[in-house]
Scaffold this active site. Sequence first.
Site, PDB file in Angstrom:
ATOM      1  N   ASP A 160      -4.633   4.189   8.287  1.00 38.69           N
ATOM      2  CA  ASP A 160      -4.526   4.496   7.052  1.00 38.69           C
ATOM      3  C   ASP A 160      -6.341   4.475   6.719  1.00 38.69           C
ATOM      4  O   ASP A 160      -7.058   4.319   7.484  1.00 38.69           O
ATOM      5  CB  ASP A 160      -4.070   2.995   6.382  1.00 38.69           C
ATOM      6  CG  ASP A 160      -4.630   1.745   7.105  1.00 38.69           C
ATOM      7  OD1 ASP A 160      -5.555   1.765   7.878  1.00 38.69           O
ATOM      8  OD2 ASP A 160      -3.902   0.760   6.674  1.00 38.69           O
TER       9      ASP A 160
ATOM     10  N   ASN B 299       0.883 -10.499   3.459  1.00 37.57           N
ATOM     11  CA  ASN B 299       2.369 -10.338   2.747  1.00 37.57           C
ATOM     12  C   ASN B 299       3.047  -9.486   3.640  1.00 37.57           C
ATOM     13  O   ASN B 299       4.023  -9.038   2.927  1.00 37.57           O
ATOM     14  CB  ASN B 299       1.850  -9.620   1.345  1.00 37.57           C
ATOM     15  CG  ASN B 299       1.411  -8.289   1.592  1.00 37.57           C
ATOM     16  OD1 ASN B 299       0.988  -7.529   2.327  1.00 37.57           O
ATOM     17  ND2 ASN B 299       0.875  -7.569   0.364  1.00 37.57           N
TER      18      ASN B 299
ATOM     19  N   HIS C  53       2.457  -6.702   5.209  1.00 39.09           N
ATOM     20  CA  HIS C  53       2.329  -5.345   5.073  1.00 39.09           C
ATOM     21  C   HIS C  53       1.796  -4.660   6.725  1.00 39.09           C
ATOM     22  O   HIS C  53       1.499  -5.623   7.355  1.00 39.09           O
ATOM     23  CB  HIS C  53       1.388  -4.666   4.144  1.00 39.09           C
ATOM     24  CG  HIS C  53      -0.101  -4.968   4.309  1.00 39.09           C
ATOM     25  ND1 HIS C  53      -0.780  -5.526   3.215  1.00 39.09           N
ATOM     26  CD2 HIS C  53      -0.897  -4.733   5.266  1.00 39.09           C
ATOM     27  CE1 HIS C  53      -2.043  -5.774   3.904  1.00 39.09           C
ATOM     28  NE2 HIS C  53      -2.143  -5.158   4.966  1.00 39.09           N
TER      29      HIS C  53
ATOM     30  N   GLU D  36       2.849  -1.442   1.792  1.00 37.59           N
ATOM     31  CA  GLU D  36       3.207  -3.021   1.142  1.00 37.59           C
ATOM     32  C   GLU D  36       4.595  -3.237   0.851  1.00 37.59           C
ATOM     33  O   GLU D  36       5.483  -2.473   0.865  1.00 37.59           O
ATOM     34  CB  GLU D  36       2.600  -3.153  -0.249  1.00 37.59           C
ATOM     35  CG  GLU D  36       0.884  -2.580  -0.382  1.00 37.59           C
ATOM     36  CD  GLU D  36       0.280  -3.589  -0.051  1.00 37.59           C
ATOM     37  OE1 GLU D  36       0.334  -4.794   0.545  1.00 37.59           O
ATOM     38  OE2 GLU D  36      -1.008  -3.795  -0.357  1.00 37.59           O
TER      39      GLU D  36
HETATM   40  C1  GLP Z   1      -5.402  -4.183   5.985  1.00 39.69           C
HETATM   41  C2  GLP Z   1      -5.229  -2.960   6.949  1.00 39.69           C
HETATM   42  C3  GLP Z   1      -3.991  -3.408   8.002  1.00 39.69           C
HETATM   43  C4  GLP Z   1      -4.415  -4.553   8.625  1.00 39.69           C
HETATM   44  C5  GLP Z   1      -4.589  -5.929   7.636  1.00 39.69           C
HETATM   45  C6  GLP Z   1      -4.744  -7.144   8.315  1.00 39.69           C
HETATM   46  O1  GLP Z   1      -4.848  -4.297   5.055  1.00 39.69           O
HETATM   47  N1  GLP Z   1      -4.525  -1.712   6.032  1.00 39.69           N
HETATM   48  O2  GLP Z   1      -3.861  -2.277   8.648  1.00 39.69           O
HETATM   49  O3  GLP Z   1      -3.340  -4.876   9.594  1.00 39.69           O
HETATM   50  O4  GLP Z   1      -5.575  -5.646   7.017  1.00 39.69           O
HETATM   51  O5  GLP Z   1      -6.144  -7.260   8.696  1.00 39.69           O
HETATM   52  P1  GLP Z   1      -6.801  -8.614   9.255  1.00 39.69           P
HETATM   53  O6  GLP Z   1      -6.753  -8.178  10.692  1.00 39.69           O
HETATM   54  O7  GLP Z   1      -8.173  -8.443   8.943  1.00 39.69           O
HETATM   55  O8  GLP Z   1      -6.071  -9.831   9.081  1.00 39.69           O
END
Ligand code: GLP
Length: 248
Positions: free
Chosen positions: A68, A137, A139, A144
């Site tokens: 992404d 959440n 995702h 989402e």
């Molecule tokens: C972002 C990314 C996700 C990732 C998520 C969790 O929103 N788009 O791909 O998995 O954050 O991030 P973290 O590893 O910092 O908790």
Amino acid sequence: MPIQVKICDTPDDVARAAASEIAGLVRQKPDAVLGLATGSTPVKTYAELVRMNQEGLSFSRLTTFNLDEYWGLDGTHPQSYRFFMNHAFFAGTDIQLWNTHVPNGTAVDADLECEAFETRIRACGGVDLWLLGIGRNGHIAFNEPGSAPDSRTRLVDLTKSTIAANSRFFERVDDVPKQALTAGIATICEAKRIILLATGKDKARVVARAVQGVPHSSCPASFLQTHSDCTFILDREAASEVSAAFNS
Ligand code: GLP
């Protein structure tokens, strides 16, 4: 096929386990196609892979696809995912930058960019292994809650909770982009193998929901239960609400 769960003692052990599986794939298939993720969770895995690369494991024939990108940020923006990947991983290795693909957050036409992203994955023969994180959440990538299991790469609106969670990387919450380009759930689930990493107590509930709950768009990560070869690599805290029946 149930999600396989591997529990490690610490976040460092999670990183070592993930890096060692990726290294195994690269040894077996030096021109493998890797799917990658951003977020803070995989940072240690990338550091471990950089170390392995510097000790002689070549990544020069790899192709990579990232999940992404924030819509509106170009790759020179310090909070863009392209910038993150260049700094946390690619630049420390012999990966050829032209073989790395992150959706372009400043493309003129979002739909064309998303279509081109999917076409590039297909042209490379599909993703051998996709490394994922999980949002609080539920995702995966920026799919989402509410995302459909047959969703493909597209422009999406971020939820308030994701904007709030990711605001820790920005000066002000208002600086967080409100939209992103994201690989879809179907795009991700076409990878031959999926590894999802999660660490820390604040992921425990959503991890248990994804592993044990009925697959439903209220928790997009739960659709990974439909994949035939998906493993969650967790530290003890993130695994604390997963039933023992799922531990492999
Ligand atoms: C972002 C990314 C996700 C990732 C998520 C969790 O929103 N788009 O791909 O998995 O954050 O991030 P973290 O590893 O910092 O908790």
